[in-house]
Design a protein around this motif. Structure first.
Motif, PDB file in Angstrom:
ATOM      1  N   GLY A   5     -14.384  -8.308 -11.902  1.00 57.31           N
ATOM      2  CA  GLY A   5     -14.329  -6.866 -11.639  1.00 57.31           C
ATOM      3  C   GLY A   5     -13.355  -6.525 -10.521  1.00 57.31           C
ATOM      4  N   ARG A   6     -13.453  -7.234  -9.406  1.00 51.95           N
ATOM      5  CA  ARG A   6     -12.530  -6.974  -8.283  1.00 51.95           C
ATOM      6  C   ARG A   6     -11.086  -7.186  -8.715  1.00 51.95           C
ATOM      7  N   SER A   7     -10.852  -8.252  -9.462  1.00 54.46           N
ATOM      8  CA  SER A   7      -9.489  -8.582  -9.878  1.00 54.46           C
ATOM      9  C   SER A   7      -8.905  -7.473 -10.739  1.00 54.46           C
ATOM     10  N   LEU A   8      -9.653  -7.038 -11.733  1.00 55.50           N
ATOM     11  CA  LEU A   8      -9.115  -6.018 -12.642  1.00 55.50           C
ATOM     12  C   LEU A   8      -8.993  -4.659 -11.959  1.00 55.50           C
ATOM     13  N   ARG A   9      -9.870  -4.370 -10.998  1.00 55.43           N
ATOM     14  CA  ARG A   9      -9.751  -3.097 -10.275  1.00 55.43           C
ATOM     15  C   ARG A   9      -8.464  -3.044  -9.456  1.00 55.43           C
ATOM     16  N   ALA A  10      -7.894  -4.211  -9.157  1.00 52.64           N
ATOM     17  CA  ALA A  10      -6.649  -4.245  -8.381  1.00 52.64           C
ATOM     18  C   ALA A  10      -5.474  -3.638  -9.154  1.00 52.64           C
ATOM     19  N   ILE A  11      -5.593  -3.545 -10.468  1.00 56.17           N
ATOM     20  CA  ILE A  11      -4.462  -2.984 -11.242  1.00 56.17           C
ATOM     21  C   ILE A  11      -4.785  -1.620 -11.846  1.00 56.17           C
ATOM     22  N   VAL A  12      -6.004  -1.140 -11.625  1.00 52.04           N
ATOM     23  CA  VAL A  12      -6.392   0.151 -12.202  1.00 52.04           C
ATOM     24  C   VAL A  12      -6.311   1.230 -11.125  1.00 52.04           C
ATOM     25  N   ASP A  13      -5.624   2.314 -11.422  1.00 50.45           N
ATOM     26  CA  ASP A  13      -5.617   3.484 -10.545  1.00 50.45           C
ATOM     27  C   ASP A  13      -6.841   4.317 -10.937  1.00 50.45           C
ATOM     28  N   THR A  14      -7.905   4.194 -10.153  1.00 46.24           N
ATOM     29  CA  THR A  14      -9.174   4.813 -10.560  1.00 46.24           C
ATOM     30  C   THR A  14      -9.109   6.341 -10.505  1.00 46.24           C
ATOM     31  N   ARG A  15      -8.172   6.871  -9.695  1.00 44.77           N
ATOM     32  CA  ARG A  15      -8.001   8.322  -9.656  1.00 44.77           C
ATOM     33  C   ARG A  15      -7.334   8.809 -10.948  1.00 44.77           C
ATOM     34  N   ALA A  16      -6.303   8.070 -11.380  1.00 43.45           N
ATOM     35  CA  ALA A  16      -5.626   8.427 -12.636  1.00 43.45           C
ATOM     36  C   ALA A  16      -6.569   8.256 -13.832  1.00 43.45           C
TER      37      ALA A  16
END
Ligand code: UDP
Length: 241
Positions: free
Chosen positions: A92-103
């Protein structure tokens, strides 16, 4: 120099195979094999966010990891143990590093990684495969906005020291006798996201760590090319060299 059980050179990855769209009901799904390790990863998008993000307009990505009962030589009991809990948080942490959660907006991307056959390196295989499943799910669900949501690619690999020699991408027989074991997660463009290193019953030097990181980064560069080939698009990979 010690011979590897499968005849590889120290800096070789195991043969990789990637099959996208393996599960018709999931927006993104990938069957990823590295040698005898096989991991099935799906990504699905739901129109909700965890309670701590409600009303904030940002999204989330969460991951679960499991080894199927038949994936290990002795039957693996179902249910998350401490190891699975640690690994799913890493994914989860790894994939969140490439996701712009605001976008992304108020959506949650659910990643599910199930190990079909375990032969070492299942957490790193899960991360490398999850990138592809997430990229497919985001493309399918958000079309043109996919480029804003996914900012980069990500991949992971293990490296370790066996009989004093640094080696890439350990299989289980190697992993079980390694003196040092390192799991490296890195963005496609460069930039370490997570490094987990263990001196198995001993210590390791800064020089050994550097050698293992160099080896892992060369493996991640190659995995990035395989991911790009599998996805069939240049986005969101670094410029071709
Ligand atoms: N393994 C196993 N049963 C377990 C945990 C691990 O058979 O309950 C084996 C499996 O082959 C796994 C390897 O040990 O891939 C290395 O496990 P580790 O915890 O280092 O994680 P991994 O390398 O799979 O990310």
């Amino acid at each position: 120099m010690p011979a590897r059980v499968d005849g590889r050179e120290p800096a070789d990855l195991r043969p990789v195979s990637i099959e996208r769209g393996f599960i018709a009901n999931s927006a993104g799904s990938v069957l990823f094999r590295a040698g005898a390790t096989a991991v099935l990863v799906t990504a699905q998008v739901s129109e909700s966010v965890p309670p701590f993000l409600e009303g904030k307009g940002v999204g989330w990505l969460t991951a679960e990891y499991a080894m199927l009962p038949g994936s290990t030589p002795g039957r693996k009991r179902r249910g998350a143990d401490g190891r699975a809990t640690e690994i799913q948080r890493l994914i989860g942490r790894s994939l969140r590093a490439i996701v712009d959660t605001r976008a992304l907006g108020p959506f949650t991307i659910h990643v599910d990684a199930d190990v079909i056959n375990a032969d070492g390196g299942t957490r790193t295989a899960a991360i490398t495969a999850a990138f592809l499943a997430v990229a497919d799910a985001v493309r399918r669900q958000f079309a043109d906005r996919a480029r804003e949501i996914l900012k980069d690619s990500i991949a992971a690999v293990s490296a370790g020291i066996i009989d004093g020699t640094p080696m890439l991408d350990l299989n289980y027989p190697e992993d079980s006798r390694a003196e040092v074991d390192l799991n490296v997660v890195r963005l496609g463009k460069g930039g370490l996201v997570e490094v987990q290193g263990t001196g198995e019953g001993g210590v390791f030097s800064r020089a050994e760590l550097t050698a293992l990181l160099d080896l892992a980064e060369s493996g991640i560069d190659r995995l990035g090319l395989l991911q790009r080939e599998a996805l069939g698009v240049d986005w969101p990979f670094p410029d071709a060299t």
